[in-house]
Design a protein around this motif. Structure first.
Motif, mmCIF file in Angstrom:
data_model
loop_
_atom_site.group_PDB
_atom_site.id
_atom_site.type_symbol
_atom_site.label_atom_id
_atom_site.label_comp_id
_atom_site.label_asym_id
_atom_site.label_seq_id
_atom_site.Cartn_x
_atom_site.Cartn_y
_atom_site.Cartn_z
ATOM 1 N N GLY A 186 0.767 -1.074 -0.034
ATOM 2 C CA GLY A 186 -0.046 -0.186 -0.149
ATOM 3 C C GLY A 186 0.892 1.113 0.030
ATOM 4 O O GLY A 186 0.319 2.317 0.098
ATOM 5 N N ILE A 187 2.208 1.038 -0.181
ATOM 6 C CA ILE A 187 3.053 2.439 -0.083
ATOM 7 C C ILE A 187 3.919 2.328 -1.272
ATOM 8 O O ILE A 187 4.435 1.509 -1.686
ATOM 9 N N ASP A 188 3.516 3.428 -2.075
ATOM 10 C CA ASP A 188 4.243 3.318 -3.721
ATOM 11 C C ASP A 188 5.471 3.682 -3.338
ATOM 12 O O ASP A 188 6.052 4.305 -2.157
ATOM 13 N N ASP A 189 6.719 3.583 -4.191
ATOM 14 C CA ASP A 189 7.926 3.972 -3.953
ATOM 15 C C ASP A 189 8.297 5.281 -4.107
ATOM 16 O O ASP A 189 9.220 5.721 -3.157
ATOM 17 N N ALA A 190 7.514 6.206 -4.626
ATOM 18 C CA ALA A 190 7.834 7.684 -4.283
ATOM 19 C C ALA A 190 7.556 8.128 -2.753
ATOM 20 O O ALA A 190 8.192 8.752 -2.341
ATOM 21 N N ASP A 191 6.441 7.484 -2.366
ATOM 22 C CA ASP A 191 6.098 8.014 -0.868
ATOM 23 C C ASP A 191 6.945 7.434 0.046
ATOM 24 O O ASP A 191 7.627 8.068 0.947
ATOM 25 N N TYR A 192 7.773 6.264 -0.426
ATOM 26 C CA TYR A 192 8.604 5.686 0.496
ATOM 27 C C TYR A 192 9.912 6.502 0.267
ATOM 28 O O TYR A 192 10.684 6.811 1.485
ATOM 29 N N ALA A 193 10.304 6.701 -0.886
ATOM 30 C CA ALA A 193 11.439 7.465 -1.028
ATOM 31 C C ALA A 193 11.398 8.921 -0.455
ATOM 32 O O ALA A 193 12.522 9.434 0.248
ATOM 33 N N THR A 194 10.162 9.551 -0.425
ATOM 34 C CA THR A 194 9.944 10.646 0.263
ATOM 35 C C THR A 194 10.238 10.539 1.683
ATOM 36 O O THR A 194 10.930 11.397 2.502
ATOM 37 N N THR A 195 9.664 9.515 2.247
ATOM 38 C CA THR A 195 9.516 9.034 4.040
ATOM 39 C C THR A 195 11.245 9.088 4.078
ATOM 40 O O THR A 195 11.651 9.673 5.089
ATOM 41 N N VAL A 196 12.011 8.394 3.516
ATOM 42 C CA VAL A 196 13.346 8.169 3.711
ATOM 43 C C VAL A 196 14.116 9.349 3.643
ATOM 44 O O VAL A 196 14.956 9.648 4.551
ATOM 45 N N ALA A 197 13.575 10.275 2.476
ATOM 46 C CA ALA A 197 14.429 11.717 2.576
ATOM 47 C C ALA A 197 14.264 12.476 3.698
ATOM 48 O O ALA A 197 15.083 13.048 4.298
ATOM 49 N N VAL A 198 13.129 12.375 4.056
ATOM 50 C CA VAL A 198 12.758 13.154 5.179
ATOM 51 C C VAL A 198 13.281 12.831 6.455
ATOM 52 O O VAL A 198 13.878 13.720 7.408
ATOM 53 N N LEU A 199 13.076 11.527 6.637
ATOM 54 C CA LEU A 199 14.194 10.974 8.019
ATOM 55 C C LEU A 199 15.646 11.043 7.880
ATOM 56 O O LEU A 199 16.288 11.670 8.903
ATOM 57 N N GLN A 200 16.107 11.238 6.680
ATOM 58 C CA GLN A 200 17.514 11.462 6.436
ATOM 59 C C GLN A 200 17.982 12.904 6.919
ATOM 60 O O GLN A 200 18.704 13.272 7.373
ATOM 61 N N ARG A 201 16.814 13.626 6.310
ATOM 62 C CA ARG A 201 17.060 15.081 6.681
ATOM 63 C C ARG A 201 17.079 15.482 8.158
ATOM 64 O O ARG A 201 17.764 16.443 8.821
ATOM 65 N N MET A 202 16.211 14.775 8.740
ATOM 66 C CA MET A 202 15.771 15.079 10.150
ATOM 67 C C MET A 202 17.251 14.637 10.876
ATOM 68 O O MET A 202 17.552 15.224 11.853
ATOM 69 N N ILE A 203 17.663 13.479 10.589
ATOM 70 C CA ILE A 203 18.709 13.115 11.248
ATOM 71 C C ILE A 203 20.135 14.216 11.000
ATOM 72 O O ILE A 203 20.685 14.390 11.866
ATOM 73 N N HIS A 204 20.145 14.482 9.856
ATOM 74 C CA HIS A 204 21.301 15.497 9.732
ATOM 75 C C HIS A 204 20.705 17.009 10.500
ATOM 76 O O HIS A 204 21.830 17.280 11.056
ATOM 77 N N ASN A 205 19.603 17.276 10.530
ATOM 78 C CA ASN A 205 19.226 18.369 11.420
ATOM 79 C C ASN A 205 19.670 18.194 12.979
ATOM 80 O O ASN A 205 19.654 19.181 13.533
ATOM 81 N N VAL A 206 19.592 17.022 13.293
ATOM 82 C CA VAL A 206 20.045 16.815 14.853
ATOM 83 C C VAL A 206 21.408 16.527 14.948
ATOM 84 O O VAL A 206 21.599 16.019 16.182
ATOM 85 N N GLY A 207 22.243 16.596 13.929
ATOM 86 C CA GLY A 207 23.508 16.163 14.059
ATOM 87 C C GLY A 207 23.806 14.644 14.317
ATOM 88 O O GLY A 207 24.745 14.260 14.807
ATOM 89 N N GLY A 208 22.825 13.857 13.560
ATOM 90 C CA GLY A 208 23.117 12.367 13.697
ATOM 91 C C GLY A 208 24.184 12.012 12.687
ATOM 92 O O GLY A 208 24.768 12.851 12.054
#
Length: 151
Positions: free
Chosen positions: A123-145
């Motif tokens: 039920g999750i298309d590849d574009a939505d999944y890719a967006t989710t991963v990109a958002v999580l990566q950005r959050m990790i970057h934002n918090v100095g992870g």
């Protein structure tokens, strides 16, 4: 109900992590192996993660898996049945090595991975999944992870 954008990411990422790990481990157990056993085979296989196919001690394997081993994971306990099945062998220096039977077993175990992934991604298309991963990566970057791969 609160707007989804107002939901706490730490809570939801934690819930997602626990649910996904439990699901993967349940599916693997149904096929007769554990996630740590799968990782041991993969890390020792020259056709997978191992760069050179050389044996490794449990301490070396634990160090290699340190970012994703869970507190309850015990590689010594996970290795025992693999040695008994003839999938791994120990040398005189207590290094574990994958055997030909272990390579064959790993090939068979990997056949279950696509179905597990498909169930998680249903039920999750590849574009939505890719967006989710990109958002999580950005959050990790934002918090100095730790540095993460960016597409």
């Amino acid at each position: 109900m609160k707007n989804l954008a107002d939901q706490p990411v730490a809570y939801w990422t934690g819930v997602a992590y626990e649910a996904v790990i439990a699901f993967i481990r349940e599916r693997q157990a149904a096929h007769g192996y554990t996630q740590p056993q799968f990782w041991l085979l993969r890390h020792l296989s020259p056709h997978d993660i191992s760069p050179d196919g050389h044996g490794m001690t449990l301490a070396e394997l634990e160090a290699a898996m340190s970012t994703y081993l869970r507190r309850e994971d015990n590689l010594a306990e996970a290795a025992g049945p693999l040695v008994e099945r003839g999938w791994l062998r120990r040398d005189e220096d207590d290094r574990l090595w994958i055997t030909d039977a272990g390579e064959q077993a790993l090939t068979e175990l990997k056949k279950f991975t696509p179905a597990i992934r498909a169930a998680i991604h249903e039920g999750i298309d590849d574009a939505d999944y890719a967006t989710t991963v990109a958002v999580l990566q950005r959050m990790i970057h934002n918090v100095g992870g730790p540095a993460v791969l960016r597409p």
